[in-house]
Design a protein around this motif. Sequence first.
Motif, PDB file in Angstrom:
ATOM      1  N   CYS A   3       6.740  -2.398  14.688  1.00  0.00           N
ATOM      2  CA  CYS A   3       7.436  -2.840  13.480  1.00  0.00           C
ATOM      3  C   CYS A   3       8.935  -2.986  13.746  1.00  0.00           C
ATOM      4  O   CYS A   3       9.562  -2.090  14.307  1.00  0.00           O
ATOM      5  N   TYR A  41       0.806  -0.789  15.413  1.00  0.00           N
ATOM      6  CA  TYR A  41       1.562  -2.027  15.555  1.00  0.00           C
ATOM      7  C   TYR A  41       3.036  -1.710  15.844  1.00  0.00           C
ATOM      8  O   TYR A  41       3.489  -0.603  15.636  1.00  0.00           O
ATOM      9  N   TYR A  84       3.656  -9.811   2.749  1.00  0.00           N
ATOM     10  CA  TYR A  84       3.376  -8.398   2.992  1.00  0.00           C
ATOM     11  C   TYR A  84       2.153  -7.969   2.196  1.00  0.00           C
ATOM     12  O   TYR A  84       2.166  -7.952   0.964  1.00  0.00           O
ATOM     13  N   PHE A 119       5.094  -6.838  14.085  1.00  0.00           N
ATOM     14  CA  PHE A 119       5.398  -7.216  12.717  1.00  0.00           C
ATOM     15  C   PHE A 119       6.911  -7.214  12.551  1.00  0.00           C
ATOM     16  O   PHE A 119       7.554  -6.179  12.712  1.00  0.00           O
ATOM     17  N   PHE A 147       9.593  -7.668   9.802  1.00  0.00           N
ATOM     18  CA  PHE A 147       9.748  -7.684   8.348  1.00  0.00           C
ATOM     19  C   PHE A 147      11.110  -8.253   7.960  1.00  0.00           C
ATOM     20  O   PHE A 147      12.105  -7.983   8.611  1.00  0.00           O
ATOM     21  N   TYR A 149       7.272   1.603   7.254  1.00  0.00           N
ATOM     22  CA  TYR A 149       6.373   0.606   7.844  1.00  0.00           C
ATOM     23  C   TYR A 149       5.725   1.147   9.114  1.00  0.00           C
ATOM     24  O   TYR A 149       4.527   0.936   9.354  1.00  0.00           O
ATOM     25  N   LYS A 150       6.495   1.849   9.940  1.00  0.00           N
ATOM     26  CA  LYS A 150       5.955   2.403  11.188  1.00  0.00           C
ATOM     27  C   LYS A 150       4.868   3.442  10.904  1.00  0.00           C
ATOM     28  O   LYS A 150       3.882   3.512  11.637  1.00  0.00           O
ATOM     29  N   THR A 176      14.654  -3.893   4.558  1.00  0.00           N
ATOM     30  CA  THR A 176      13.588  -3.722   5.553  1.00  0.00           C
ATOM     31  C   THR A 176      14.007  -2.745   6.643  1.00  0.00           C
ATOM     32  O   THR A 176      13.184  -1.992   7.149  1.00  0.00           O
TER      33      THR A 176
END
Length: 103
Positions: free
Chosen positions: A84, A82, A44, A58, A60, A75-76, A68
């Motif tokens: 996630c 992207y 990461y 991605f 995770f 993350y989003k 995660t």
Amino acid sequence: MKFPSEWTQKEFLQNKKVLEAEGIKVLLIDTILSPIEKTDTVVYNPYELNKEPRGSVFVFYCDSGKSTLNRLEEYKKRFPLYNCISLKGGRGYWRINMSVFDE
């Protein structure tokens, strides 16, 4: 393809094969600095991940998949270009010798 919040290992392997055949990159992202044996993982690193092609997926992972999944919204927000996803069960449920075959 609509992306869920979590993929199991089997879903990851199946979808990776399909998506990469369509030209979409799928990365397994290591958030705990503990790579999974016999598979390609990426540590990461937000700066480096933002260099990946737009629309990449991605996935995770952590030890159990809980951290995660809890951080998935973060993350989003950090990677809006992207897709996630969290790996269900994380590293703990990864089966080293699991593989998928074309039906």
